[in-house]
Design a protein around this motif. Structure first.
Motif, mmCIF file in Angstrom:
data_model
loop_
_atom_site.group_PDB
_atom_site.id
_atom_site.type_symbol
_atom_site.label_atom_id
_atom_site.label_comp_id
_atom_site.label_asym_id
_atom_site.label_seq_id
_atom_site.Cartn_x
_atom_site.Cartn_y
_atom_site.Cartn_z
ATOM 1 N N HIS A 266 0.795 -1.226 0.000
ATOM 2 C CA HIS A 266 0.000 0.000 0.000
ATOM 3 C C HIS A 266 0.825 1.274 0.000
ATOM 4 O O HIS A 266 0.287 2.358 -0.232
ATOM 5 C CB HIS A 266 -0.923 0.032 1.229
ATOM 6 C CG HIS A 266 -1.926 -1.072 1.270
ATOM 7 N ND1 HIS A 266 -2.326 -1.682 2.433
ATOM 8 C CD2 HIS A 266 -2.596 -1.692 0.271
ATOM 9 C CE1 HIS A 266 -3.209 -2.624 2.161
ATOM 10 N NE2 HIS A 266 -3.383 -2.651 0.861
ATOM 11 N N VAL A 267 2.120 1.161 0.289
ATOM 12 C CA VAL A 267 2.951 2.369 0.424
ATOM 13 C C VAL A 267 4.072 2.384 -0.621
ATOM 14 O O VAL A 267 4.070 3.199 -1.547
ATOM 15 C CB VAL A 267 3.520 2.487 1.854
ATOM 16 C CG1 VAL A 267 4.397 3.734 1.973
ATOM 17 C CG2 VAL A 267 2.388 2.549 2.875
ATOM 18 N N LEU A 268 5.038 1.477 -0.486
ATOM 19 C CA LEU A 268 6.217 1.548 -1.359
ATOM 20 C C LEU A 268 5.907 1.219 -2.808
ATOM 21 O O LEU A 268 6.549 1.764 -3.717
ATOM 22 C CB LEU A 268 7.301 0.604 -0.831
ATOM 23 C CG LEU A 268 7.933 0.984 0.507
ATOM 24 C CD1 LEU A 268 8.978 -0.039 0.909
ATOM 25 C CD2 LEU A 268 8.544 2.379 0.459
ATOM 26 N N LEU A 269 4.936 0.343 -3.061
ATOM 27 C CA LEU A 269 4.600 0.014 -4.447
ATOM 28 C C LEU A 269 3.788 1.119 -5.129
ATOM 29 O O LEU A 269 4.192 1.617 -6.173
ATOM 30 C CB LEU A 269 3.846 -1.316 -4.512
ATOM 31 C CG LEU A 269 4.696 -2.589 -4.475
ATOM 32 C CD1 LEU A 269 3.798 -3.813 -4.482
ATOM 33 C CD2 LEU A 269 5.656 -2.641 -5.644
ATOM 34 N N PRO A 270 2.631 1.513 -4.584
ATOM 35 C CA PRO A 270 1.817 2.488 -5.322
ATOM 36 C C PRO A 270 2.219 3.937 -5.097
ATOM 37 O O PRO A 270 2.059 4.764 -5.994
ATOM 38 C CB PRO A 270 0.405 2.228 -4.770
ATOM 39 C CG PRO A 270 0.630 1.750 -3.378
ATOM 40 C CD PRO A 270 1.915 0.971 -3.422
ATOM 41 N N GLN A 271 2.739 4.271 -3.904
ATOM 42 C CA GLN A 271 3.000 5.674 -3.570
ATOM 43 C C GLN A 271 4.466 6.006 -3.861
ATOM 44 O O GLN A 271 5.334 5.855 -3.009
ATOM 45 C CB GLN A 271 2.670 5.938 -2.106
ATOM 46 C CG GLN A 271 1.223 5.668 -1.732
ATOM 47 C CD GLN A 271 0.938 5.974 -0.280
ATOM 48 O OE1 GLN A 271 1.458 6.926 0.298
ATOM 49 N NE2 GLN A 271 0.088 5.163 0.333
ATOM 50 N N ARG A 272 4.713 6.489 -5.071
ATOM 51 C CA ARG A 272 6.079 6.817 -5.442
ATOM 52 C C ARG A 272 6.655 7.905 -4.534
ATOM 53 O O ARG A 272 7.867 7.935 -4.263
ATOM 54 C CB ARG A 272 6.153 7.261 -6.903
ATOM 55 C CG ARG A 272 5.680 6.188 -7.865
ATOM 56 C CD ARG A 272 5.743 6.628 -9.314
ATOM 57 N NE ARG A 272 7.115 6.728 -9.780
ATOM 58 C CZ ARG A 272 7.714 7.865 -10.089
ATOM 59 N NH1 ARG A 272 7.066 9.008 -9.979
ATOM 60 N NH2 ARG A 272 8.951 7.884 -10.525
ATOM 61 N N SER A 273 5.799 8.779 -4.045
ATOM 62 C CA SER A 273 6.272 9.836 -3.149
ATOM 63 C C SER A 273 6.866 9.243 -1.880
ATOM 64 O O SER A 273 7.850 9.759 -1.342
ATOM 65 C CB SER A 273 5.126 10.786 -2.795
ATOM 66 O OG SER A 273 4.067 10.099 -2.145
ATOM 67 N N ALA A 274 6.303 8.133 -1.385
ATOM 68 C CA ALA A 274 6.844 7.484 -0.194
ATOM 69 C C ALA A 274 8.201 6.870 -0.479
ATOM 70 O O ALA A 274 9.117 6.933 0.342
ATOM 71 C CB ALA A 274 5.874 6.420 0.312
ATOM 72 N N ALA A 275 8.351 6.252 -1.649
ATOM 73 C CA ALA A 275 9.635 5.652 -2.015
ATOM 74 C C ALA A 275 10.720 6.716 -2.157
ATOM 75 O O ALA A 275 11.907 6.431 -1.966
ATOM 76 C CB ALA A 275 9.504 4.851 -3.306
ATOM 77 N N TYR A 276 10.340 7.937 -2.514
ATOM 78 C CA TYR A 276 11.289 9.052 -2.584
ATOM 79 C C TYR A 276 11.525 9.670 -1.201
ATOM 80 O O TYR A 276 12.650 10.042 -0.860
ATOM 81 C CB TYR A 276 10.759 10.146 -3.505
ATOM 82 C CG TYR A 276 11.006 9.954 -4.976
ATOM 83 C CD1 TYR A 276 11.869 10.796 -5.682
ATOM 84 C CD2 TYR A 276 10.363 8.961 -5.696
ATOM 85 C CE1 TYR A 276 12.086 10.648 -7.040
ATOM 86 C CE2 TYR A 276 10.567 8.795 -7.058
ATOM 87 C CZ TYR A 276 11.432 9.635 -7.732
ATOM 88 O OH TYR A 276 11.636 9.478 -9.081
ATOM 89 N N ALA A 277 10.454 9.811 -0.399
ATOM 90 C CA ALA A 277 10.527 10.587 0.842
ATOM 91 C C ALA A 277 11.108 9.804 2.013
ATOM 92 O O ALA A 277 11.941 10.329 2.772
ATOM 93 C CB ALA A 277 9.137 11.104 1.210
#
Length: 640
Positions: A266-277
């Protein structure tokens, strides 16, 4: 080179290396954005080439100094690397884990169709829309300082932290496919972030490797009591794992949803902003903790680490607002918990250096994004609790037992025993620096429980993950103590059972990602999207349905009248419901609505299956009054 030059030691060489990944990606995006703004847009990729040349020049300039330091510190480096086998193994495992998932979820081509899966299937359409708006759409030409146009709400500013998508647009501008542009940055960032999570907890737990490693597992596979629904209600069937993730959705009744997101699905796969932040967040946490726990550091090294923490933090607002707020809450709490600390000249100078990039760059961006969205009409910045509109009771699946839900049971449902174990672990911390830092983490948890920073309450989970980064280590430490320092077999067994209970829901959600693949767009969708891209001007404003995956947006990158309602709501666009209602009347060819076509600057109309069959679409009116540019039986394109 820059991070090593500033921060080694006291940061280890691998801490420097992994934190340099998100820093380099974030800074390269901003440097390119500034150059592109001065050159009028990304164009054929010249701004990217200029920015890359600058980075090469800086690297070449620093190489002699860095090489000399590497040679002088070779014995220290040998010692660091000798104790770094586990972090390298964790990083390699993360590369394999995330690589296999990103490969199948980010426009994987199979059997003539472009595929995705899980929640990535939903979020990727928005990300592609923003990326391609800088390549083919209304943001193709821009000037530095001007607000980007919203591609999903024609005529409005982009109320969205767009830097991750702009960074991918830079890759597309120099010839990368959208798939590569989506995959490459997150494939570098996510494994680095997982390695940094281990390194932070290793420091925070005073170099105890086992709880630090377990903290990574607890975070990546976090979840609550969803497994109880899997066992009690779904009888552990394989089909139920496909239908429900058991971290958030446990059955068909949305009222039973749990308030949590799985870290990977739910976070690292779909939310690219989370993978950057999040890698930037963890880099900042490492730097801040180093300065607090090492008062005997040489002054120059201490000041350099403070400044580097500020640099990591100041980049967050244009990537993910919630991460910036989380660091802000922690820093404020750290200062308030020991106000005398700031009066020491050494610490005052350090926090001043931290504040320089944060106040001069990060804070203005944060205020602009937050209050611009709030002014647009979104329900931002309100005092509330995540459990306020929840059911009052929780019926335990498979048992004749009903418990009150608010608020303790709310968090037991969401995270299982994680919260009470985090409280116990916080009390048992052995040093004042650990306790102070953990209390600062609890400040983030408290803020997420009393304030809501976006209209959708689940967005506060982005804040709570920063709290989890800090608290997962103390939870793991409690479990390790029970497992290794207690002689009772029952105590050891209880520790294992509790650990499994904390990760089984997240494991079910992760397993689901390996089996749930969906068509993102077909070859027919792709042909139509490319026709729009090759035929329509870059600044066309198109009336179409609010379907979230739309070739007009996710292939051609053109601006649409009103996009998917969930995104418009979450981003805070003013009166979006009125526009959606007007869109319906326009597609139905309502006489009064048609008069407003020019008023809203619309240039084209696209009819897809949703507009054709789920509205009162008046095809005869459009064919009689406007030129049809495209008709393949599925899509109609009219020139206004």
């Amino acid at each position: 080179c820059v991070v090593f030059h500033l921060a080694h030691p006291p940061l280890t060489v691998l801490e420097c290396a992994f934190s340099a990944v998100p820093l380099g990606i974030a800074v390269s995006g901003w440097v390119t954005y500034g150059i592109a703004g001065m050159m009028g847009g990304l164009g054929s990729g010249t701004p990217v080439t200029v920015a890359a040349s600058i980075f090469v020049a800086v690297t070449v300039a620093l190489l002699p100094s860095v090489s000399r330091k590497l040679y002088e510190r070779r014995k220290l480096l040998e010692g660091e690397l000798a104790h770094s086998k586990l972090v390298i193994a964790i990083w390699l495992a993360a590369c394999v884990l995330m690589g296999t998932l990103y490969n199948t979820h980010l426009l994987h081509f199979r059997n003539g169709e472009y595929m995705s899966g899980g929640t990535t299937w939903g979020d990727m359409a928005l990300q592609l829309h923003v990326i391609l708006s800088f390549i083919n759409g209304e943001n193709k030409y821009f000037s530095f300082g001007a607000r980007p146009h919203s591609p999903l709400f024609a005529g409005a500013d982009l109320l969205y932290s767009f830097m991750p998508d702009f960074h991918s647009a830079c890759l597309v501008a120099v010839g990368a496919s959208p798939r590569v542009a989506l995959m490459l940055p997150v494939m570098m960032n996510a494994p680095a972030g997982i390695a940094l999570l281990y390194q932070f907890n290793l420091r925070f737990l005073r170099w105890e490797w086992l709880p630090a490693a377990l903290a990574v597992v607890l975070t990546l596979l976090s979840g609550g009591v969803g497994w109880m629904y899997w066992i009690g209600e779904h009888e552990m069937t394989a089909q139920s794992i496909v239908e429900f993730d058991f971290v958030e959705r446990v059955n068909a009744d949305a009222g039973n949803n749990l308030y949590w997101f799985g870290c990977i699905p739910h976070v690292l796969l779909p939310q690219r902003s989370a993978a950057y932040a999040y890698p930037l967040v963890l880099s900042a946490l490492i730097c801040i903790y180093v300065t607090l726990s090492s008062p005997s550091l040489p002054l120059r090294q201490s000041l350099s680490v403070y400044f580097l923490a500020g640099v990591f933090t100041c980049l967050l607002p244009t990537i993910q607002q919630h991460s910036f707020l989380a660091i802000a809450f922690m820093v404020i709490a750290l200062i308030l918990l020991k106000p005398k600390h700031i009066y020491d000249p050494r610490n005052f100078a350090g926090w001043t250096l931290f504040a320089i990039p944060v106040v001069s760059f990060g804070l203005p961006m944060a205020v602009y994004f937050l209050f611009k969205s709030a002014a647009a009409g979104g329900d931002f910045l309100r005092v509330t609790t995540p459990w306020l509109d929840e059911a009052l009771y929780w019926k335990i699946p498979g048992l004749p037992l009903t418990l009150p839900l608010i608020p303790v049971m709310f968090w037991l449902r969401a995270l299982g025993l994680f919260l009470p174990l985090a409280i116990i672990g916080s009390v048992l911390l052995s040093t004042s620096e650990q306790a102070r830092f953990m209390l600062a983490g609890w400040a983030v948890f408290l803020a997420a429980n009393v304030m809501q920073f976006q209209p959708w309450k689940q967005d506060n989970i982005k804040l709570l993950y920063v709290w989890m980064f800090v608290s997962s280590g103390v939870v793991a430490q409690v479990l390790v103590r029970l497992l290794l320092k207690r002689r009772s077999i029952l105590t050891k067994l209880a520790a294992v059972i509790v650990f499994v209970s904390l990760i089984i829901s997240g494991s079910l959600a992760l397993r689901r990602e390996y089996g749930e693949y969906s068509t993102f767009y077909t070859d027919q969708d792709y042909r139509f999207g490319k026709f729009v891209d090759n035929t329509l001007p870059h600044d066309a404003h198109i009336l179409t349905s609010s379907r979230h995956i739309n070739p007009v947006s996710s292939i051609a990158g053109r601006t649409i009248f009103a996009g998917y309602p969930g995104w418009l709501y979450a981003h805070g666009y003013e009166d979006y419901n009125d526009r959606l209602e007007l869109q319906q009347h326009l597609l139905d060819a309502d006489a009064d609505a048609i008069k407003s076509l020019r008023k809203h600057g619309l240039t084209h109309v696209v009819i897809d299956s949703e507009a054709r069959y789920q509205t009162g679409f008046n095809e005869q009116y459009w064919r009689e009054n406007y030129k049809c540019l495209y008709d393949d039986g599925l899509y109609l394109l009219f020139d206004l």
